[in-house]
Design an enzyme around this catalytic site. Sequence first.
Site, PDB file in Angstrom:
ATOM      1  N   GLU A  29       0.820  -1.210   0.000  1.00  0.00           N
ATOM      2  CA  GLU A  29       0.000   0.000   0.000  1.00  0.00           C
ATOM      3  C   GLU A  29       0.852   1.258   0.000  1.00  0.00           C
ATOM      4  OE1 GLU A  29      -2.417  -0.288   3.500  1.00  0.00           O
ATOM      5  OE2 GLU A  29      -0.715  -0.320   4.857  1.00  0.00           O
ATOM      6  N   ARG A  71      -2.815  -7.671  13.230  1.00  0.00           N
ATOM      7  CA  ARG A  71      -2.730  -6.677  14.297  1.00  0.00           C
ATOM      8  C   ARG A  71      -1.872  -7.251  15.410  1.00  0.00           C
ATOM      9  NH1 ARG A  71      -8.006  -6.516  15.728  1.00  0.00           N
ATOM     10  NH2 ARG A  71      -8.513  -5.077  14.051  1.00  0.00           N
TER      11      ARG A  71
END
Length: 320
Positions: free
Chosen positions: A118, A196
């Site tokens: 990204e 996460r």
Amino acid sequence: MHPIKFKPILKERLWGGTKLKEVFGKPIESDITGESWELSTVPGDISVVANGSLEGKSLQELIDSNGEELLGKSVVERFGKEFPILIKFIDAKQDLSIQLHPNDALAKERHNSFGKTEMWYIMDADPKAELIVGFNKDVTKEEYAESVANDTLLDLLNYEQVKEGDTFFINTGKIHAIGAGVMLAEIQQTSDVTYRVFDFNRKDKDGNLRELHTDLALDAVDYEKKDDFKVSYSQEKNEVNTMVDCPYFKTNFIELTENLELDTVNRDSFTIFMCVGGEAKISTAEGEVAIKSGETALLPASTQKISLQSTGAKLLEVTI
């Protein structure tokens, strides 16, 4: 096919705020809206056309019925009838969790998904607002695992103060987080796979800690300190300035003080314009659309010429 705008897909997040409504005018009622998905074919979150003769059709319908015309022959050959990137605007009122994304091979093996490379373009940042990008030194897997277990991971991370216009490229495996007070445009591979690893011990609205993916992350982390994330790019006005050219997407920066004509006859890819400042009108032989800061337009690969009309817009141009 005319230039297409889509209805935003709005996402409540524990760390979200109200800037997407206050700054961009997104149709938001929640006080914790963190993301506006502008272009998506993620299952369950497929974009729907908001303008013109195609209004009401989904992006997936358009791909299924007009794949090569919309995406480009080379894109279809590579990705089939999947839209290969996901486009978002993000408002972080609070810090996001510390996280990372697996590469293509690992994501395919574990989740039957693409990986998630990204990039971020900072649209607005409060004074002293920061990102976390990578480590501040080379770290061993054992050292990393110990820091996660002992709640000392933050001591190993690299912090970057940011301002409007700063741009970052986030490779798979790179540990990262968007800090409180940052609003940005995000361009990424079509994937919603996130590991996460630390969430500041926060609890959700039901009083629960969010799930961590500590074990999955161990084999996905890039443990080397690398200064490969800050994107340096020229900002010549009324020119197409290359920002990122990677295997998954190409992004250019265009700042307009006058009209600009683009020849795309040989592009063989769709074109996305994200407006990150001001407003502009985009015209093709098939139609036109106006976009303002915080809005996005998709132009089909069949487009041969694009006219950008503005005296003060900043645009990100995204292709494959």
